[in-house]
Design an enzyme around this catalytic site. Sequence first.
Site, PDB file in Angstrom:
ATOM      1  N   GLY A  93       0.967  -1.267   0.073  1.00  0.00           N
ATOM      2  CA  GLY A  93      -0.059   0.156   0.077  1.00  0.00           C
ATOM      3  C   GLY A  93       0.921   1.181  -0.102  1.00  0.00           C
ATOM      4  N   ASN A 121       1.222   3.044  -6.853  1.00  0.00           N
ATOM      5  CA  ASN A 121       0.026   3.383  -6.164  1.00  0.00           C
ATOM      6  C   ASN A 121      -0.401   4.758  -6.421  1.00  0.00           C
ATOM      7  OD1 ASN A 121      -0.799   0.842  -5.017  1.00  0.00           O
ATOM      8  ND2 ASN A 121       0.787   1.221  -3.476  1.00  0.00           N
ATOM      9  N   ASP A 204      -5.556 -12.870  -7.592  1.00  0.00           N
ATOM     10  CA  ASP A 204      -5.982 -11.578  -7.551  1.00  0.00           C
ATOM     11  C   ASP A 204      -5.753 -10.891  -8.857  1.00  0.00           C
ATOM     12  OD1 ASP A 204      -3.293 -10.874  -7.371  1.00  0.00           O
ATOM     13  OD2 ASP A 204      -3.427  -9.926  -5.333  1.00  0.00           O
ATOM     14  N   HIS A 207      -0.529  -9.484  -8.102  1.00  0.00           N
ATOM     15  CA  HIS A 207       0.536  -9.818  -7.566  1.00  0.00           C
ATOM     16  C   HIS A 207       1.313 -11.280  -8.259  1.00  0.00           C
ATOM     17  CE1 HIS A 207      -1.327  -7.401  -4.400  1.00  0.00           C
ATOM     18  NE2 HIS A 207      -0.227  -6.787  -4.402  1.00  0.00           N
TER      19      HIS A 207
END
Length: 232
Positions: A93, A121, A204, A207
């Site tokens: 994050g 990000n 997902d 990754h």
Amino acid sequence: MRTLLTFCYFLAFLLTVSCGENATKKESQDINKEIQEENNNSTTASEKVILFFGNSLTAGMGLDPNEAFPAVIQQRLDSLNLPYTAVNAGLSGETTAAGKNRINWVLNQKVDIFVLELGANDGLRGIPLEETRSNLQTIIDKVLAKNPETKIVLAGMQIPPNMGQEYTSEFREIFPELAAKNNAALIPFLLEKVAGIPSLNQADGIHPTVEGQKIVAYQNVWPVLKPLLIEK
């Protein structure tokens, strides 16, 4: 085709951008303390340090830390009997602003090679490009202020055109421009040959899998890192 795959990969990234972004300040501090303790315990005076500073891509989210690409790089270093310790300072994050705020935590010892992997990000959240550029430059400046001899490696990143083609293009150019400005080595795109390929990414779609991490390490990071290991 690769452009389309890359776009699809990052679109998935955008839709699930959390990447652990809810990590609290206390969690960040705890991780940084662990990094410091690991540095102190795992290195000797004769060893040199390669510090990988990044987000979930560096941290190896979803995998055992020993399977993340910094650990794969360590395996290569060990196989070649090179006196380097690879330290994984990735935090899921992480934005460039958060990285700028925590960089001093991980500069508790001499760093010989600093691999900076941040920015994705920022781009996915539409953070102003000049802010991202400024934060990355500040991180580099802090590293060099601590030790002017540290070699900098900048990991390039790309994002989908959701913020507009101009933003996307200018974001991509931040990394080679900063690399040139700071005489740093550049990994053109950290996820080259991995992004958008389902078999190389976890469920997902974001990754890298264990195999994907090996491609990142051996095909994308190692060719840029290797020349720095033998420079006088």
